[in-house]
Design a protein around this motif. Structure first.
Motif, mmCIF file in Angstrom:
data_model
loop_
_atom_site.group_PDB
_atom_site.id
_atom_site.type_symbol
_atom_site.label_atom_id
_atom_site.label_comp_id
_atom_site.label_asym_id
_atom_site.label_seq_id
_atom_site.Cartn_x
_atom_site.Cartn_y
_atom_site.Cartn_z
ATOM 1 N N PHE A 1 0.828 -1.082 0.047
ATOM 2 C CA PHE A 1 0.119 -0.011 0.000
ATOM 3 C C PHE A 1 0.765 1.330 -0.054
ATOM 4 O O PHE A 1 0.511 2.415 -0.239
ATOM 5 N N GLU A 2 2.131 1.133 0.323
ATOM 6 C CA GLU A 2 3.137 2.178 0.404
ATOM 7 C C GLU A 2 2.702 3.215 1.345
ATOM 8 O O GLU A 2 2.178 3.075 2.296
ATOM 9 N N ASP A 3 2.654 4.671 0.681
ATOM 10 C CA ASP A 3 2.222 5.581 1.313
ATOM 11 C C ASP A 3 0.981 6.346 0.806
ATOM 12 O O ASP A 3 0.656 7.397 1.022
ATOM 13 N N LYS A 4 0.240 5.479 -0.045
ATOM 14 C CA LYS A 4 -1.029 5.931 -0.610
ATOM 15 C C LYS A 4 -2.149 6.077 0.454
ATOM 16 O O LYS A 4 -2.179 5.594 1.604
ATOM 17 N N PHE A 5 -2.822 7.213 0.393
ATOM 18 C CA PHE A 5 -3.924 7.582 1.387
ATOM 19 C C PHE A 5 -5.232 6.571 1.229
ATOM 20 O O PHE A 5 -6.245 7.090 0.730
ATOM 21 N N THR B 1 -6.410 -9.972 3.164
ATOM 22 C CA THR B 1 -5.476 -8.895 3.177
ATOM 23 C C THR B 1 -4.357 -9.071 4.173
ATOM 24 O O THR B 1 -4.257 -8.980 5.306
ATOM 25 N N ILE B 2 -3.457 -9.662 3.714
ATOM 26 C CA ILE B 2 -2.124 -10.323 4.226
ATOM 27 C C ILE B 2 -1.348 -9.008 4.641
ATOM 28 O O ILE B 2 -1.241 -8.162 3.959
ATOM 29 N N GLN B 3 -0.609 -9.117 5.798
ATOM 30 C CA GLN B 3 0.170 -8.020 6.203
ATOM 31 C C GLN B 3 1.682 -8.251 5.572
ATOM 32 O O GLN B 3 2.386 -9.299 5.335
ATOM 33 N N THR B 4 1.922 -7.222 4.376
ATOM 34 C CA THR B 4 2.841 -7.148 3.590
ATOM 35 C C THR B 4 3.986 -6.344 4.065
ATOM 36 O O THR B 4 5.142 -6.401 3.614
ATOM 37 N N GLY B 5 3.901 -5.554 4.922
ATOM 38 C CA GLY B 5 4.912 -4.535 5.440
ATOM 39 C C GLY B 5 6.171 -5.171 6.170
ATOM 40 O O GLY B 5 6.033 -6.096 6.745
#
Lengths: 508, 122
Positions: free
Chosen positions: A359-363, A447-451
């Motif tokens: 999702f990067e920094d997108k709002f 919605t897996i945690q990708t961070g």
């Protein structure tokens, strides 16, 4: 006393070559060397700030050629302050680059980093207009390399715009330099100023045109309306440590306006005295309005921070445009604050983007990032400092500029624009903070945690740079005393002219 | 001679500005090159145009040619040369990565109509 004046240029120049050779020993050696050098630069520039406190101009004649025949380096309080800010910001950016291994994404990061510092330090110290052009080119060439560091189609596109617009800027710079030389027959800033003072009326128009051409060039660097369109894309798409270091690049434009226009067209310039100021004030106000709208419209945090940088530039331009010692002092205070905090914000945006994975920094709503409470707290702190809410330094800086504006003829417009833009900034930062940290999705199988997990040692440089917001408030009194001294020195440009032109060559 | 030089500078500048405003990278590069030629000639002329005069060293000559613009032009040429080389490589890189040579990275069909922005999907 030993001449330290040329050292901030010599260290990065020599070390960039050493770092190039050290590449064969692996990146680890380059990292250690670069860290040592940047720390050394902080020490040297602190000493120089301390030396400059006496108010004396330290003039260094390159090649022992007396001014105006040779090139001079002039170190006054403003130059010393800019050197110190640059090296502190550089340490923060470098530490982050090393800890996140961003310097491994392409070759020669450390070499370009030092060359960038060489260009910046040179631009802050030179007393010669053509030499300023040369150092602009040095810092631009290094920045072309740095802005492309890593890869990505978006980055290449933004860099192409950045390179082309700066190349046009360089050409305009040369036209302005040529016109000034053709009329005045000199390129030394102090000598130019003393020649403008006795300029016959029929030549004033050409000099005025050249001065405004220079304003366009510095406006491109500083991202002044209507020349700011390259900035958001370039800063939002480059890698985080480079964007953080570039927080000082726009300030080079601000510095050059203060130095070149403030010296050449000061009180002594007859009919040309301060003729450029209405432009700066009006364009600063327009830039501020558009930057605030840009902050509201941004789709991602990095783009938003880029527009926040633009807003801080606009505030600085307004401070210059007010043209009083109090306003200039406030401008310098706000300049220290905005450079360091903007650098920290770019790094923080990268920390958040890494934590949110794809999702990067997108709002947009995303799964909660690792260590969201810690990062979120830092984000609130940084946002409050950046937009200028109490109790941090951004508030104090804006307050000083506003109180200086009360004496100006346009004060209703200035105060209204600054207040409304601050309100817009508060609303949009509150919105982005809540989108990034509160409106999170629960983690399900889809919605897996990708961070990535939080990189604590990289976060240190964010915290370090942000601590400036607190330090600037706690030590507000000595720091504003210092900025007032700088402003006074800047206004007495006749002292500058005399100091440069009377510097004598060393004899055997 | 002044007229000729002035016309040359004006022509080079206007051609350079026109080409710089074009949408594809190659004309832009050529335009920037023309602009840098124009500014070099301009810098040269700013030392005043003289014929048959020595440099500053001859004590018996009546006047002398200004040697400084030559040093300035030399520096400017070197810098412009380096950056143009860099820009060409960057233009090639962007051609490879964005799939076209439009400065804005847009894909353009034969009727010069913008279809879609490429490179945003990465």
């Amino acid at each position: 006393m030993m001449q330290l004046t040329a050292v901030p240029l010599l260290i990065p120049l020599v070390m960039s070559f050493v770092l190039l050779l050290a590449r064969m020993q692996g990146i680890q050696l380059q990292r250690i060397l670069n860290l040592i050098v940047v720390t050394l630069l902080i020490v040297v520039s602190s000493v120089l700030v301390n030396n400059s406190l006496s108010g004396e101009y330290q003039v260094y004649l390159l090649g022992n050629w007396q001014a105006p025949f040779g090139i001079v380096l002039v170190l006054d309080q403003l130059s010393a302050l800019m050197l110190l800010i640059t090296s502190i910001l550089a340490l923060g950016a470098l530490w982050y680059a090393i800890k996140t291994k961003a310097d491994e994404n392409g070759s020669h990061f450390h070499v370009l980093f030092q060359l960038q510092l060489l260009g910046l330090n040179g631009a802050f110290m030179t007393g010669d207009l053509f030499n300023l052009f040369v150092f602009f080119e040095v810092l631009l060439l290094a920045s072309y390399g740095l802005i492309l560091h890593g890869s990505g189609a978006q980055r290449t596109k933004a860099s192409l715009h950045y390179v082309i617009i700066n190349l046009i800027g360089s050409t305009l710079f040369l036209f302005a330099v040529g016109a000034l030389y053709g009329i005045l027959g000199t390129l030394n800033m102090a000598d130019l100023a003393s020649k403008i003072a006795i300029l016959p009326a029929e030549n004033q128009a050409v000099v005025a045109a050249a001065g405004l051409l220079l304003l366009v060039v510095f406006g491109i660097k500083a991202a002044m309306f209507p020349l700011y369109l390259w900035l958001p894309a370039a800063y939002a798409n480059t890698s985080a440590p480079v964007a953080a270091l570039f927080a000082i690049m726009t300030k080079v434009g601000i510095y050059s306006i203060i130095r070149v226009h403030g010296t050449l067209f000061s009180e002594g310039a007859g009919e040309l005295a301060y003729y450029y100021l209405p432009w700066i004030l009006a364009l600063g106000l327009i830039t501020l309005i558009l930057a605030s709208l840009g902050v509201m419209a941004a789709r991602g945090l990095r783009e938003q921070v880029a527009y926040l940088v633009l807003a801080s530039i606009a505030t600085l331009l307004i401070g210059i445009g007010l043209n009083s010692p109090a306003a200039l002092s406030a401008t310098f205070y706000y300049l220290i604050h905005s450079t360091l905090i903007a650098g920290a914000m770019f790094l923080l945006a990268d920390v958040i983007a890494r934590g949110r994975g794809t999702f990067e920094d997108k709002f947009i709503s995303a799964p909660s990032m690792p260590s969201a409470i810690l990062v979120g707290s830092i984000f609130i702190f940084a946002a409050i400092a950046m937009i200028g809410m109490p109790p941090f330094s951004g508030f104090l800086g804006k307050l000083l500029i506003l109180s200086a504006a009360l004496e100006h003829a346009w004060y209703t417009v200035i105060v209204t624009v600054i207040m409304i833009s601050s309100l817009l900034l508060i609303i949009s930062m509150a919105r982005s903070g809540s989108l990034l940290f509160y409106k999170t999705q629960t983690v399900t199988s889809e919605t897996i945690q990708t961070g990535e997990p939080l990189n604590k040692s990289a976060l240190m440089s964010v915290v370090g740079l942000l601590s400036a917001a607190v330090i600037l408030v706690i030590f507000a009194n000595p720091i504003t005393d210092y900025t007032q001294q700088i402003a006074q020195q800047q206004f007495n440009s006749s002292n500058y002219i005399q100091a440069v032109l009377s510097a004598t060559a060393i004899t055997e | 001679m002044e007229w000729l030089i002035a016309i040359v500078i004006g022509t080079l500048t206007s051609a350079g500005v026109y080409l710089t405003l074009r949408a594809r990278t190659f004309p832009v590069v050529v335009g920037l090159t023309l602009l840098s030629y124009a500014v070099n000639v301009f810098l040269f002329a700013m030392g005043r145009l003289t014929i048959g005069q020595p440099g500053v060293i001859d004590a018996n000559a009546l006047g002398y040619a200004d040697p400084l613009p030559q040093a300035l032009v030399l520096t400017a040429i070197v810098i412009a040369f380096a950056i143009t080389a860099f820009l060409i490589v960057l233009a090639l890189k962007s051609r490879g990565e964005l799939g076209n040579d439009h400065v804005d990275g847009l894909t353009v069909d034969l009727d010069e109509e913008v279809i879609h922005l490429k490179g945003t999907k990465s």
